[in-house]
Design a protein around this motif. Structure first.
Motif, PDB file in Angstrom:
ATOM      1  N   UNK A 557       0.808  -1.224   0.000  1.00  0.00           N
ATOM      2  CA  UNK A 557       0.000   0.000   0.000  1.00  0.00           C
ATOM      3  C   UNK A 557       0.842   1.275   0.000  1.00  0.00           C
ATOM      4  N   UNK A 558       1.961   1.343   0.717  1.00  0.00           N
ATOM      5  CA  UNK A 558       2.765   2.575   0.664  1.00  0.00           C
ATOM      6  C   UNK A 558       3.287   2.930  -0.726  1.00  0.00           C
ATOM      7  N   UNK A 559       3.246   2.006  -1.644  1.00  0.00           N
ATOM      8  CA  UNK A 559       3.750   2.273  -2.995  1.00  0.00           C
ATOM      9  C   UNK A 559       2.670   2.787  -3.935  1.00  0.00           C
ATOM     10  N   UNK A 560       1.435   2.905  -3.449  1.00  0.00           N
ATOM     11  CA  UNK A 560       0.324   3.239  -4.346  1.00  0.00           C
ATOM     12  C   UNK A 560       0.507   4.578  -5.052  1.00  0.00           C
ATOM     13  N   UNK A 561       0.989   5.588  -4.343  1.00  0.00           N
ATOM     14  CA  UNK A 561       1.134   6.900  -4.974  1.00  0.00           C
ATOM     15  C   UNK A 561       2.063   6.827  -6.182  1.00  0.00           C
ATOM     16  N   UNK A 562       3.192   6.144  -6.028  1.00  0.00           N
ATOM     17  CA  UNK A 562       4.116   6.001  -7.142  1.00  0.00           C
ATOM     18  C   UNK A 562       3.540   5.172  -8.264  1.00  0.00           C
ATOM     19  N   UNK A 563       2.790   4.143  -7.917  1.00  0.00           N
ATOM     20  CA  UNK A 563       2.178   3.297  -8.947  1.00  0.00           C
ATOM     21  C   UNK A 563       1.122   4.067  -9.728  1.00  0.00           C
ATOM     22  N   UNK A 564       0.347   4.880  -9.036  1.00  0.00           N
ATOM     23  CA  UNK A 564      -0.671   5.678  -9.736  1.00  0.00           C
ATOM     24  C   UNK A 564      -0.016   6.633 -10.733  1.00  0.00           C
ATOM     25  N   UNK A 565       1.089   7.237 -10.318  1.00  0.00           N
ATOM     26  CA  UNK A 565       1.799   8.121 -11.259  1.00  0.00           C
ATOM     27  C   UNK A 565       2.310   7.332 -12.457  1.00  0.00           C
ATOM     28  N   UNK A 566       2.778   6.131 -12.215  1.00  0.00           N
ATOM     29  CA  UNK A 566       3.348   5.333 -13.300  1.00  0.00           C
ATOM     30  C   UNK A 566       2.283   4.887 -14.301  1.00  0.00           C
ATOM     31  N   UNK A 567       1.025   4.865 -13.897  1.00  0.00           N
ATOM     32  CA  UNK A 567      -0.028   4.519 -14.858  1.00  0.00           C
ATOM     33  C   UNK A 567      -0.163   5.567 -15.952  1.00  0.00           C
ATOM     34  N   UNK A 568       0.511   6.709 -15.807  1.00  0.00           N
ATOM     35  CA  UNK A 568       0.490   7.763 -16.827  1.00  0.00           C
ATOM     36  C   UNK A 568       1.830   7.881 -17.543  1.00  0.00           C
TER      37      UNK A 568
END
Length: 716
Positions: A557-568
């Motif tokens: 879960x702590x990685x979600x912010x980075x993963x969301x950015x990577x979806x773009x």
């Protein structure tokens, strides 16, 4: 002939391999009295001056000299020179840059091609026919010239070239096509000979399919056999000088009747999506009484298999039947096709097994340079998943010279390969850890042991990871492969924990971190490493880190912010991996669905990853189920593009069949309830994490090196 050649500043020009100062020698070689020297010179022109169709300043400088050579009656093999000019001139509309300049230069010599259509040399006349169509911008004049040449020409090979030129003319000039099509229709019937009729049918299929006979396939098969019956017995000896050139190698490899091969290849290509007709045509070729016709058919079969989805049981069975032929080239051609079909080679498995049993000398292939490899027949049998390969592979492993690439085929045998594990471990244990070819030798073995989930190999992998010296060639890729294998073993590899911890700051950190998670569940050690690689825009491991985080499930879960950015991200592979991870960790369907849908359309190679994620989503993946259903109804393989004719990868068929299996699972409602991670590390449900492309081959795409947007992994 070479007036002014020494005044050109060749040393200041370039070709594919650097300075063009050797080009005058190549040009002079084209005019040599020695056939071998001419062939070597032509090979050099294609290999350097016109490398893979490229155009350099030296290419442009050659054009006037090539035209001069083509026009000199005393020069032999001028047909090859004309073909080179045609290739340099290209086959499209004028463009800017070097290619546009090359096309303009060749077009300026169109009148030379017109004169050469009446040359004394048949090879020149044949090559010039197509050149006139491509480079003379006077359609009415071109058509009159072709009609005239057909009337007076007596050489069958030139008549075939003129027929091809008519088809090209009809496609290039649709407004003037009707007279050309009428000529082709006339040539496709009596009283013309079978070869010319076949050629005309092939051209009609490409430019006027409505003019084809209703009984096209039986007609074509009958013409093929009539043509073969009229030909004199083909010589087994290659027709040409014995040179170590590409042309020479192809001449030794290809069937002796290359003309017949071209006739049927043209028809196959023109029929394109008429797959049922193409299969029937191929079956007719494969049942010809002439071995050369069957060999031609075998060589063109991959073009069909790699591009189109269909039931190929009959042609594959017929290709398998060629394995008992006395002709070595026919047998070798059949093996080369079956080895790339994997599961689809099953209809030929009995014939493969018979050949393997009868010819033990074919189990291992020795090379003049390099290590021995697994022989084609045994490799094809194992790749087809036939368990009869297992005891024979065991004998090979027990031999003094056992190819290490044997490890690449073991995963395709599934649980049946389990008896091979002790021998695979023994070979891994015997590897010298400082060997310069350790990557090529170790990675296939690791892949096989990973696929077999062999718990006893963990100590050997620890030895490997600890013992490899720094600076060893491709060391990081070997480390990654070893770590992934340890990760696949889970808790049974706990002795590897210290080694894996020590790798968390190295280039193979992502593979080590994921393995450490699978073995120990130590999220505190793993998560910072994966987030570091995920958020580092310079890292070549971003995609791999995203995939690994997805497998951690809620723990990531702590990685979600980075993963969301990577979806773009710009890289479609990174976006896809990040989107799948976001769903596995947080179930954010609304965010994930549009990303995956876009990636599915943008890059067909992402589809296996996407459909596995959709399956894991279960009912939540319903908004994407239409993608899987549509894929199942698409006739063309996902990796093939129009005009590419199936591609060139040896795993094209395997990858597509695996995609179809995954899509069937989604379409049947076979979602995976394990899709969202629950912290136990098994939330992905997609096996060992090697990716779809090689199903455990282990050498195609070491994690993070080529499976994203970060560069290519070396091939073995």
């Amino acid at each position: 002939m070479f007036t002014g050649i020494d005044e050109v500043d060749w040393a200041s020009m370039r070709h594919a391999y650097g300075s063009a100062e050797d080009v005058p020698g190549l040009l002079r070689g084209l005019a040599s009295a020695d056939a071998a020297e001419r062939e070597i010179a032509l090979d050099g022109m294609y290999g350097a001056v016109h490398h893979q169709g490229d155009v350099y300043d030296s290419t442009l400088a050659c054009v006037p000299f090539l035209f001069t050579l083509a026009a000199q009656q005393e020069v032999r093999d001028r047909g090859g020179i004309v073909e080179l000019l045609v290739s340099i001139g290209g086959d499209g509309e004028p463009s800017e840059g070097a290619y546009g300049m090359a096309r303009a230069a060749v077009r300026s010599g169109a009148e030379v091609f017109v004169r050469l259509t009446g040359d004394l040399d048949a090879g020149v006349r044949g090559a010039a026919a197509g050149a006139v169509v491509r480079f003379l911008d006077e359609p009415a004049r071109v058509l009159d010239l072709l009609r005239e040449r057909i009337t007076v020409e007596r050489d069958d090979r030139v008549l075939l070239a003129l027929t091809e030129a008519l088809g090209l003319f009809a496609r290039r000039h649709p407004g003037h096509a009707r007279p050309a099509v009428d000529l082709l229709a006339a040539q496709s019937a009596q009283p013309y000979g079978p070869g010319l009729r076949l050629a005309a049918l092939g051209q009609l299929a490409g430019c006027a399919p409505d003019r084809l006979p209703a009984d096209l396939v039986p007609t074509a098969v009958a013409l093929l056999r009539n043509r073969s019956g009229q030909r004199s017995a083909p010589s087994c000896a290659p027709d040409g000088p014995d040179t170590d050139t590409l042309v020479g190698r192809l001449r030794r490899l290809r069937p002796s009747d290359e003309e017949g091969s071209q006739l049927l290849r043209t028809l196959h290509i023109a029929l394109d999506a008429r797959v049922a007709d193409r299969i029937a045509l191929l079956n007719g070729q494969l049942t010809s009484p002439e071995p050369t016709d069957r060999c031609n058919a075998v060589w063109m079969a991959p073009m069909l298999f790699r591009e189109w989805r269909a039931d190929y049981t009959t042609p594959v069975t017929l290709i398998g039947a060629q394995l008992s032929a006395e002709d070595d080239r026919l047998r070798d051609a059949a093996v080369s096709v079956l080895v790339d079909l994997f599961d689809l080679a099953a209809p030929g498995a009995d014939d493969l097994h018979a050949l393997v049993v009868a010819r033990p000398e074919l189990w291992v292939r020795q090379w003049e340079h390099g290590a021995p490899t697994l022989g084609g027949p045994l490799k094809a049998l194992a790749r087809s998943g036939d368990p009869r390969a297992v005891p024979i592979l065991g004998e090979v492993l027990a031999g003094t010279v056992a190819p290490d690439d044997l490890g690449q085929v073991a995963p395709h045998l599934g649980p049946a390969a389990a008896p091979l594990a002790p021998a695979l471990r023994a070979r891994l244990a015997a590897l010298p850890l400082d060997a310069p070819d350790l990557y090529e030798r170790a990675v296939p073995l690791l892949s096989a042991l990973r696929a077999l989930a062999d718990d006893e190999c963990a100590p050997l992998i620890v030895r490997l990871l600890r013992g490899m010296p720094e600076g060893l060639r491709l060391r990081d890729l070997v480390v990654s492969a070893g770590a992934r294998t340890l990760g696949a073993l889970g808790e049974s590899a706990r002795e590897s924990v210290p080694v894996l911890r020590g790798l968390l700051e190295e280039a193979s950190a992502v593979a080590a971190a994921e393995a450490l998670w699978a073995v120990s569940g130590d999220v505190d050690a793993v998560l910072p490493v994966l987030i570091r690689e995920l958020t580092d825009e310079e890292s070549r491991e971003r995609r791999s880190a995203a995939e690994a985080l997805g497998r951690l499930g809620h723990a990531a879960t702590p990685a979600l912010e980075g993963l969301r950015r990577l979806t773009e991200a710009e890289c479609v592979w990174q976006r896809t991996a990040a989107a799948c991870a976001v769903w596995r960790i947080a179930g954010e369907t609304e965010r994930v669905v549009p990303v995956l849908r876009r990636a599915w359309t943008e890059n067909a190679r992402t589809r296996r990853t996407i459909v596995e994620c959709v399956a894991a989503m279960g009912p939540a993946g319903a908004p994407l189920h239409d993608l899987a259903r549509d894929e199942l109804t698409a006739p063309r393989r996902h990796g093939a593009t129009s005009g590419r004719f199936g591609g060139y990868g040896s795993h094209d068929v395997l990858e597509d069949e695996e995609l179809l299996r995954a899509c069937r699972g989604v379409a049947a409602g076979g979602g995976d309830d394990r899709g969202r991670g629950d912290g136990d590390g098994d939330g992905d449900g997609d096996g060992d994490g090697d990716g779809a492309s090689m199903r455990g081959e282990g050498v195609s795409s070491p994690r993070g090196a080529s499976r994203g947007c970060g560069g290519a992994a070396p091939a073995v």
